[in-house]
Write a protein that holds these residues in place. Structure first.
Motif, PDB file in Angstrom:
ATOM      1  N   GLN A 149       0.827  -1.224   0.147  1.00  0.00           N
ATOM      2  CA  GLN A 149      -0.089   0.011  -0.094  1.00  0.00           C
ATOM      3  C   GLN A 149       0.814   1.322  -0.305  1.00  0.00           C
ATOM      4  OE1 GLN A 149      -3.144   0.573  -0.334  1.00  0.00           O
ATOM      5  NE2 GLN A 149      -3.323  -1.686  -0.821  1.00  0.00           N
ATOM      6  N   ALA A 150       2.250   1.288   0.671  1.00  0.00           N
ATOM      7  CA  ALA A 150       2.649   2.395   0.831  1.00  0.00           C
ATOM      8  C   ALA A 150       3.494   2.917  -0.696  1.00  0.00           C
ATOM      9  CB  ALA A 150       4.125   2.305   1.580  1.00  0.00           C
ATOM     10  N   VAL A 151       3.643   1.617  -1.665  1.00  0.00           N
ATOM     11  CA  VAL A 151       4.200   1.876  -2.824  1.00  0.00           C
ATOM     12  C   VAL A 151       2.973   2.541  -3.589  1.00  0.00           C
ATOM     13  CG1 VAL A 151       5.262   0.857  -4.874  1.00  0.00           C
ATOM     14  CG2 VAL A 151       5.842   0.303  -2.611  1.00  0.00           C
ATOM     15  N   LEU A 152       2.128   1.853  -3.453  1.00  0.00           N
ATOM     16  CA  LEU A 152       0.643   2.489  -4.369  1.00  0.00           C
ATOM     17  C   LEU A 152       0.335   3.704  -4.103  1.00  0.00           C
ATOM     18  CD1 LEU A 152      -1.563   1.551  -6.331  1.00  0.00           C
ATOM     19  CD2 LEU A 152      -2.920   0.762  -4.164  1.00  0.00           C
ATOM     20  N   HIS A 153       0.330   4.109  -2.604  1.00  0.00           N
ATOM     21  CA  HIS A 153       0.066   5.506  -2.306  1.00  0.00           C
ATOM     22  C   HIS A 153       1.004   6.436  -2.790  1.00  0.00           C
ATOM     23  CE1 HIS A 153      -2.246   8.654   0.013  1.00  0.00           C
ATOM     24  NE2 HIS A 153      -0.899   8.902   0.508  1.00  0.00           N
ATOM     25  N   LEU A 154       2.108   6.224  -2.889  1.00  0.00           N
ATOM     26  CA  LEU A 154       3.404   7.065  -3.255  1.00  0.00           C
ATOM     27  C   LEU A 154       3.107   7.480  -4.886  1.00  0.00           C
ATOM     28  CD1 LEU A 154       6.153   8.098  -2.600  1.00  0.00           C
ATOM     29  CD2 LEU A 154       7.241   6.177  -4.137  1.00  0.00           C
ATOM     30  N   PHE A 155       2.742   6.576  -5.606  1.00  0.00           N
ATOM     31  CA  PHE A 155       2.621   6.808  -6.971  1.00  0.00           C
ATOM     32  C   PHE A 155       1.264   7.405  -7.262  1.00  0.00           C
ATOM     33  CE2 PHE A 155       6.168   3.895  -7.635  1.00  0.00           C
ATOM     34  CZ  PHE A 155       6.946   4.617  -8.740  1.00  0.00           C
ATOM     35  N   PRO A 163      -1.184  22.777   1.664  1.00  0.00           N
ATOM     36  CA  PRO A 163      -1.725  21.473   1.713  1.00  0.00           C
ATOM     37  C   PRO A 163      -2.382  21.421   0.387  1.00  0.00           C
ATOM     38  CG  PRO A 163      -3.020  23.015   2.815  1.00  0.00           C
ATOM     39  CD  PRO A 163      -1.671  23.649   2.619  1.00  0.00           C
ATOM     40  N   LEU A 164      -2.502  20.029  -0.242  1.00  0.00           N
ATOM     41  CA  LEU A 164      -3.171  19.798  -1.559  1.00  0.00           C
ATOM     42  C   LEU A 164      -4.047  18.733  -1.180  1.00  0.00           C
ATOM     43  CD1 LEU A 164      -0.285  19.467  -3.973  1.00  0.00           C
ATOM     44  CD2 LEU A 164      -1.746  21.525  -3.842  1.00  0.00           C
ATOM     45  N   ARG A 165      -5.316  18.531  -1.770  1.00  0.00           N
ATOM     46  CA  ARG A 165      -6.149  17.527  -1.540  1.00  0.00           C
ATOM     47  C   ARG A 165      -6.062  16.550  -2.868  1.00  0.00           C
ATOM     48  NH1 ARG A 165      -8.149  14.988   2.300  1.00  0.00           N
ATOM     49  NH2 ARG A 165      -8.309  16.975   3.379  1.00  0.00           N
ATOM     50  N   VAL A 166      -5.676  15.445  -2.629  1.00  0.00           N
ATOM     51  CA  VAL A 166      -5.412  14.440  -3.523  1.00  0.00           C
ATOM     52  C   VAL A 166      -6.455  13.496  -4.079  1.00  0.00           C
ATOM     53  CG1 VAL A 166      -3.765  12.521  -4.525  1.00  0.00           C
ATOM     54  CG2 VAL A 166      -2.889  14.659  -3.055  1.00  0.00           C
ATOM     55  N   SER A 167      -6.868  13.461  -5.174  1.00  0.00           N
ATOM     56  CA  SER A 167      -7.962  12.684  -5.865  1.00  0.00           C
ATOM     57  C   SER A 167      -7.356  11.955  -7.129  1.00  0.00           C
ATOM     58  CB  SER A 167      -9.189  13.433  -5.910  1.00  0.00           C
ATOM     59  OG  SER A 167     -10.223  12.653  -6.617  1.00  0.00           O
ATOM     60  N   CYS A 168      -6.600  10.714  -6.880  1.00  0.00           N
ATOM     61  CA  CYS A 168      -6.472  10.000  -8.153  1.00  0.00           C
ATOM     62  C   CYS A 168      -6.730   8.591  -7.893  1.00  0.00           C
ATOM     63  CB  CYS A 168      -4.668  10.008  -7.890  1.00  0.00           C
ATOM     64  SG  CYS A 168      -4.009   9.348  -9.296  1.00  0.00           S
ATOM     65  N   LYS A 169      -7.558   7.989  -8.890  1.00  0.00           N
ATOM     66  CA  LYS A 169      -8.154   6.873  -8.923  1.00  0.00           C
ATOM     67  C   LYS A 169      -9.025   6.765  -7.704  1.00  0.00           C
ATOM     68  CE  LYS A 169      -5.103   4.865 -11.992  1.00  0.00           C
ATOM     69  NZ  LYS A 169      -4.137   3.566 -12.403  1.00  0.00           N
ATOM     70  N   GLU A 170      -8.690   5.443  -6.872  1.00  0.00           N
ATOM     71  CA  GLU A 170      -9.466   5.028  -5.572  1.00  0.00           C
ATOM     72  C   GLU A 170      -8.903   6.189  -4.154  1.00  0.00           C
ATOM     73  OE1 GLU A 170      -6.174   2.334  -5.530  1.00  0.00           O
ATOM     74  OE2 GLU A 170      -7.679   3.185  -7.154  1.00  0.00           O
ATOM     75  N   THR A 171      -7.803   6.724  -4.744  1.00  0.00           N
ATOM     76  CA  THR A 171      -7.055   7.318  -3.359  1.00  0.00           C
ATOM     77  C   THR A 171      -7.642   8.847  -3.146  1.00  0.00           C
ATOM     78  OG1 THR A 171      -5.083   6.484  -3.889  1.00  0.00           O
ATOM     79  CG2 THR A 171      -5.111   8.288  -2.588  1.00  0.00           C
ATOM     80  N   ARG A 172      -8.110   9.018  -1.935  1.00  0.00           N
ATOM     81  CA  ARG A 172      -8.510  10.544  -1.461  1.00  0.00           C
ATOM     82  C   ARG A 172      -7.834  10.673  -0.404  1.00  0.00           C
ATOM     83  NH1 ARG A 172     -10.389   9.300  -5.733  1.00  0.00           N
ATOM     84  NH2 ARG A 172     -12.643   9.614  -6.192  1.00  0.00           N
ATOM     85  N   ALA A 173      -6.930  11.709  -0.539  1.00  0.00           N
ATOM     86  CA  ALA A 173      -6.108  12.220   0.639  1.00  0.00           C
ATOM     87  C   ALA A 173      -5.492  13.561   0.784  1.00  0.00           C
ATOM     88  CB  ALA A 173      -4.783  11.166   0.693  1.00  0.00           C
ATOM     89  N   ALA A 194      -1.130  12.673  -9.233  1.00  0.00           N
ATOM     90  CA  ALA A 194      -2.097  13.224  -8.832  1.00  0.00           C
ATOM     91  C   ALA A 194      -2.355  14.398  -9.738  1.00  0.00           C
ATOM     92  CB  ALA A 194      -2.080  13.759  -7.402  1.00  0.00           C
ATOM     93  N   ALA A 195      -3.416  14.921 -10.291  1.00  0.00           N
ATOM     94  CA  ALA A 195      -3.737  16.030 -11.237  1.00  0.00           C
ATOM     95  C   ALA A 195      -3.490  17.146 -10.548  1.00  0.00           C
ATOM     96  CB  ALA A 195      -5.136  15.982 -11.699  1.00  0.00           C
ATOM     97  N   VAL A 196      -3.735  17.358  -9.141  1.00  0.00           N
ATOM     98  CA  VAL A 196      -3.540  18.675  -8.631  1.00  0.00           C
ATOM     99  C   VAL A 196      -1.837  18.972  -8.416  1.00  0.00           C
ATOM    100  CG1 VAL A 196      -3.422  17.543  -6.393  1.00  0.00           C
ATOM    101  CG2 VAL A 196      -4.436  20.081  -6.530  1.00  0.00           C
ATOM    102  N   PHE A 197      -1.302  18.028  -8.159  1.00  0.00           N
ATOM    103  CA  PHE A 197      -0.027  18.060  -7.944  1.00  0.00           C
ATOM    104  C   PHE A 197       0.891  18.704  -9.539  1.00  0.00           C
ATOM    105  CE2 PHE A 197       4.390  15.676  -7.488  1.00  0.00           C
ATOM    106  CZ  PHE A 197       5.114  16.881  -7.084  1.00  0.00           C
ATOM    107  N   LYS A 198       0.465  18.069 -10.691  1.00  0.00           N
ATOM    108  CA  LYS A 198       0.794  18.494 -12.037  1.00  0.00           C
ATOM    109  C   LYS A 198       0.318  19.827 -12.125  1.00  0.00           C
ATOM    110  CE  LYS A 198       0.649  13.868 -13.799  1.00  0.00           C
ATOM    111  NZ  LYS A 198       0.287  12.766 -14.636  1.00  0.00           N
ATOM    112  N   LYS A 199      -0.819  20.197 -11.798  1.00  0.00           N
ATOM    113  CA  LYS A 199      -1.469  21.498 -11.910  1.00  0.00           C
ATOM    114  C   LYS A 199      -0.900  22.558 -11.177  1.00  0.00           C
ATOM    115  CE  LYS A 199      -5.798  24.217 -11.844  1.00  0.00           C
ATOM    116  NZ  LYS A 199      -7.338  24.078 -11.388  1.00  0.00           N
TER     117      LYS A 199
END
Length: 227
Positions: free
Chosen positions: A146-152, A197-207, A157-162
Motif C-alpha cells: 500500500q505504501a508503494v501504491l500511495h506513493l505513485f 496542503p493539497l487535496r489529492v484525488s487519484c483513482k481510488e485515493t482520496r487524501a 495526482a492531477a492537483v500536483f501536476k496543476k
C-alpha cells in the motif's frame, strides 16, 4: 536493524519443469517500514527524440545521486528502480525520513539549477518527486504494498501536476500527510511555512498531502511546459 540488502536483493525463482509454465509464489522477508521516493521527469514525452530522452534520464539519475550524497542518504544502499521517465527510490530503514524533505529538496534544487543554468529551455530538467513512509514488501518481481501504491498516487495526482503547470519550478515535492505530520511533530529539519496542503484525488485515493516547490532559477524559466 534490517540490512538494506534485505530490500534491494531479489532472489530469482527456480525454473519450472520442462514444458511447464508456472508462476510460483515467493515468500520474501517481512515487510520493512522505510521511506520511499518516486520521481518523474517533466515534459519527457515532449522531448521529441530518443537522444534527448536518454540525456534527461542520465541527468536525472546523476542529479538524484548527487543530491543524496550531499544529504547523506546512502544512494548505493537504496533499492532503486528505473521507470523510463522516472525512478523509484527506497531508503534503508535506518535513514531518517526527514532527510527526504527539506534537506533533500534544497540540495536537489541546487544541483538542478546548476545543471540547468547552461541548458536550453527544451533541455531543462524539471522533476516531480513524491515522498512517503510505510511498509514495503518485496517478492520475486520487485517491491509492492500500500505504501508503494500511495506513493505513485501522489506522484500522478492531477492537483500536483496543476500546481507546477506554469513551468517555473525546477523541482516540485509532494509529501504524504502522515510523513509531513510526523516530521513536524518531531521538530526536525522541516520548515512548515514552506509547504501548502493539497487535496489529492487519484483513482481510488482520496487524501491530503503537502506541496513544496522550488523558486524559479534566475533566467531559466523559459516557455511554459506541461508536466
Amino acid at each position: 536493524m534490517a540490512s538494506a540488502h534485505n530490500l534491494r536483493v531479489v532472489e530469482p525463482l527456480p525454473p519450472p519443469p520442462d514444458g511447464e509454465v508456472a508462476v510460483r509464489p515467493h515468500a520474501g522477508p517481512s515487510p520493512l517500514y522505510t521511506t520511499l521516493a518516486a520521481v518523474d521527469i517533466g515534459s519527457f514525452g515532449l522531448l521529441g527524440d530518443e537522444h534527448s530522452q536518454l540525456h534527461q534520464r542520465h541527468q536525472m539519475h546523476a542529479r538524484l545521486a548527487e543530491a543524496c550524497e550531499i544529504t547523506r542518504i546512502p544512494w548505493w544502499d537504496c533499492y532503486r528502480e528505473d521507470r523510463g521517465d522516472g525512478a523509484l527510490i527506497i531508503a534503508p530503514p535506518d535513514v531518517p525520513p526527514d532527510d527526504f524533505l527539506d534537506p533533500f529538496a534544497h540540495h536537489l534544487t541546487a544541483v538542478l539549477r546548476r545543471s540547468n543554468r547552461l541548458a536550453s529551455p527544451a533541455a531543462r530538467l524539471r522533476l516531480r518527486v513524491a515522498v512517503h513512509a510505510g511498509h514495503v514488501h518485496r517478492d520475486a518481481h520487485g517491491v509492492a504494498g500500500q505504501a508503494v501504491l500511495h506513493l505513485f498516487r501522489l506522484l500522478e495526482a492531477a492537483v500536483f501536476k496543476k500546481a507546477l503547470a506554469d513551468g517555473s519550478a525546477d523541482l516540485g515535492l509532494i509529501v504524504s500527510d502522515r510523513l509531513y505530520d510526523d516530521a513536524v511533530a518531531r521538530g526536525g529539519l522541516i520548515n512548515p511555512d514552506a509547504y501548502r496542503p493539497l487535496r489529492v484525488s487519484c483513482k481510488e485515493t482520496r487524501a491530503r498531502a503537502w506541496l513544496w516547490s522550488s523558486v524559479p532559477a534566475p533566467g531559466a524559466a523559459g516557455p511554459t511546459q506541461a508536466w
